[in-house]
Design a protein around this motif. Structure first.
Motif, mmCIF file in Angstrom:
data_model
loop_
_atom_site.group_PDB
_atom_site.id
_atom_site.type_symbol
_atom_site.label_atom_id
_atom_site.label_comp_id
_atom_site.label_asym_id
_atom_site.label_seq_id
_atom_site.Cartn_x
_atom_site.Cartn_y
_atom_site.Cartn_z
ATOM 1 N N UNK A 46 0.838 -1.206 0.000
ATOM 2 C CA UNK A 46 0.000 0.000 0.000
ATOM 3 C C UNK A 46 0.871 1.253 0.000
ATOM 4 N N UNK A 47 0.408 2.270 -0.721
ATOM 5 C CA UNK A 47 1.038 3.579 -0.665
ATOM 6 C C UNK A 47 0.244 4.429 0.311
ATOM 7 N N UNK A 48 0.909 4.987 1.291
ATOM 8 C CA UNK A 48 0.257 5.776 2.337
ATOM 9 C C UNK A 48 0.446 7.260 2.066
ATOM 10 N N UNK A 49 -0.657 8.004 2.053
ATOM 11 C CA UNK A 49 -0.604 9.448 1.890
ATOM 12 C C UNK A 49 -0.684 9.940 0.463
ATOM 13 N N UNK A 50 -0.647 9.055 -0.520
ATOM 14 C CA UNK A 50 -0.661 9.479 -1.927
ATOM 15 C C UNK A 50 -1.952 10.215 -2.277
ATOM 16 N N UNK A 51 -3.074 9.736 -1.760
ATOM 17 C CA UNK A 51 -4.353 10.378 -2.091
ATOM 18 C C UNK A 51 -4.471 11.779 -1.490
#
Length: 92
Positions: A46-51
């Motif tokens: 998972x990528x955290x903070x991208x959104x």
């Protein structure tokens, strides 16, 4: 930054409404993403903070649910990343 970091359970990675200074790739473990009325558990990959890049503030708080390994990437603003994360444009 830009190296794998170990973060212990109970740590707050990102706090809701704080200015986005980095995003992270979750390499190992689980992170709870919590916002009023919403709880999501993120796992490895998972990528955290991208959104949150476009708004510039974290839209949720990110809590370490179990010991994790993350690869944080520093960002100053969306233009610095060299890409726009939301590019699904449909021309009809």
């Amino acid at each position: 930054m830009n190296t794998v970091n170990q973060v212990p359970k109970g740590t707050v990675l990102y706090m809701q409404n704080a200015t986005v200074e980095s995003v992270s790739l979750l390499v190992k473990g689980r992170v709870l993403v919590y916002n009023t009325g919403t709880k999501i558990v993120c796992g490895p990959g998972s990528f955290l903070g991208v959104s949150d890049l476009l708004e510039g503030k974290y839209g949720a708080s990110y809590y370490v649910a179990e010991d994790v390994q993350i690869f944080p990437i520093a960002v100053k603003n969306c233009e610095q990343t060299g890409w726009i994360p939301f590019t699904n444009v449909i021309n009809i």
